[in-house]
Enzyme design. Sequence first.
Site, PDB file in Angstrom:
ATOM      1  N   ASP A  61       0.850  -1.184   0.000  1.00 32.89           N
ATOM      2  CA  ASP A  61       0.000   0.000   0.000  1.00 32.89           C
ATOM      3  C   ASP A  61       0.890   1.239   0.000  1.00 32.89           C
ATOM      4  OD1 ASP A  61      -1.771   2.151   0.790  1.00 32.89           O
ATOM      5  OD2 ASP A  61      -3.147   0.649   1.588  1.00 32.89           O
ATOM      6  N   SER A 139      -2.852  15.458 -13.154  1.00 33.56           N
ATOM      7  CA  SER A 139      -4.101  15.518 -13.906  1.00 33.56           C
ATOM      8  C   SER A 139      -4.322  16.945 -14.371  1.00 33.56           C
ATOM      9  CB  SER A 139      -5.270  15.079 -13.024  1.00 33.56           C
ATOM     10  OG  SER A 139      -6.517  15.372 -13.618  1.00 33.56           O
ATOM     11  N   TYR A 152     -10.479  15.528  -5.460  1.00 31.68           N
ATOM     12  CA  TYR A 152      -9.551  15.121  -6.514  1.00 31.68           C
ATOM     13  C   TYR A 152      -8.735  16.304  -7.009  1.00 31.68           C
ATOM     14  CZ  TYR A 152      -7.801  12.656 -10.629  1.00 31.68           C
ATOM     15  OH  TYR A 152      -6.990  12.076 -11.570  1.00 31.68           O
ATOM     16  N   VAL A 185      -8.600   9.484 -19.456  1.00 32.26           N
ATOM     17  CA  VAL A 185      -7.960   8.350 -20.114  1.00 32.26           C
ATOM     18  C   VAL A 185      -8.872   7.138 -19.910  1.00 32.26           C
ATOM     19  CG1 VAL A 185      -5.863   6.973 -20.322  1.00 32.26           C
ATOM     20  CG2 VAL A 185      -5.728   9.325 -19.450  1.00 32.26           C
TER      21      VAL A 185
END
Length: 258
Positions: A61, A139, A152, A185
């Site tokens: 993780d 992003s 986000y 994407v």
Amino acid sequence: MPDLTTQRVLITGARQGLGHAIARRFLADGARVCLFGRGGMEEARRALNAPADSVVAVTGDVRDSADLERATRVMTEAFGGIDGVVTAAGITRIAPIATLTPEQFREIMDINVTGTWLSVRAAVEAMPDLGGWAVLLGSVYGEGGAPDRSAYCASKGAVHNLARALAVELGPRGVRVNVVAPTGVMTPMIRDLIARGLYNQAGVEARTPLGRMATVEEVAAACAFLASPDAGMTTGTILPVDGGWIANGFIQPSNTNR
């Protein structure tokens, strides 16, 4: 194609989607790769159909520094060291601030931001005294805002500025740090959002000057360039792979479900 034959690379989030495509591209360019993710890693390794001495897989993780340090130890044993890291692990949720829970917000920040920082930290600690690189997956939403994506956007904005800060901090020891910032994407995560009516593919394509979403191969190619000697003087850079999205003024489609 970039020459990555001397590169030993840790790729997080490598089970599927962008991380797996990036691993495939790096292997094609001659790199040796460690796949890192929370599950299904042996299956991901076999799916690449690569020589056994060129790829290893580690389950872990990105929020756990011990797991990441274990991955660098596996790389040292298998490949003799590590030269770079691609931080492809990440999650998103599309929800208005009124319904996004604090726990969901923290999870996004923990994986996308803290996980990225811990991944770079572990990789840099295991790199040679001089040289190395990191490519962080950002992003277009790290460069602007959008409805229902507060967590986000915040996380990817943090990743972009993290790269700038680390480029300045690590530059004196020869470590380059850059970001690849794609538009939408077509990955399993995006397909799931489309199926649940939370992602407006037509809207994204309509407001993108090139008129389509990016492919995983195009994002992987940008990562390979930034990892290569051809980008030897490139650090602290945000490289959009967005079909002109950012240049178009970040205008959102009328449907807020993008």
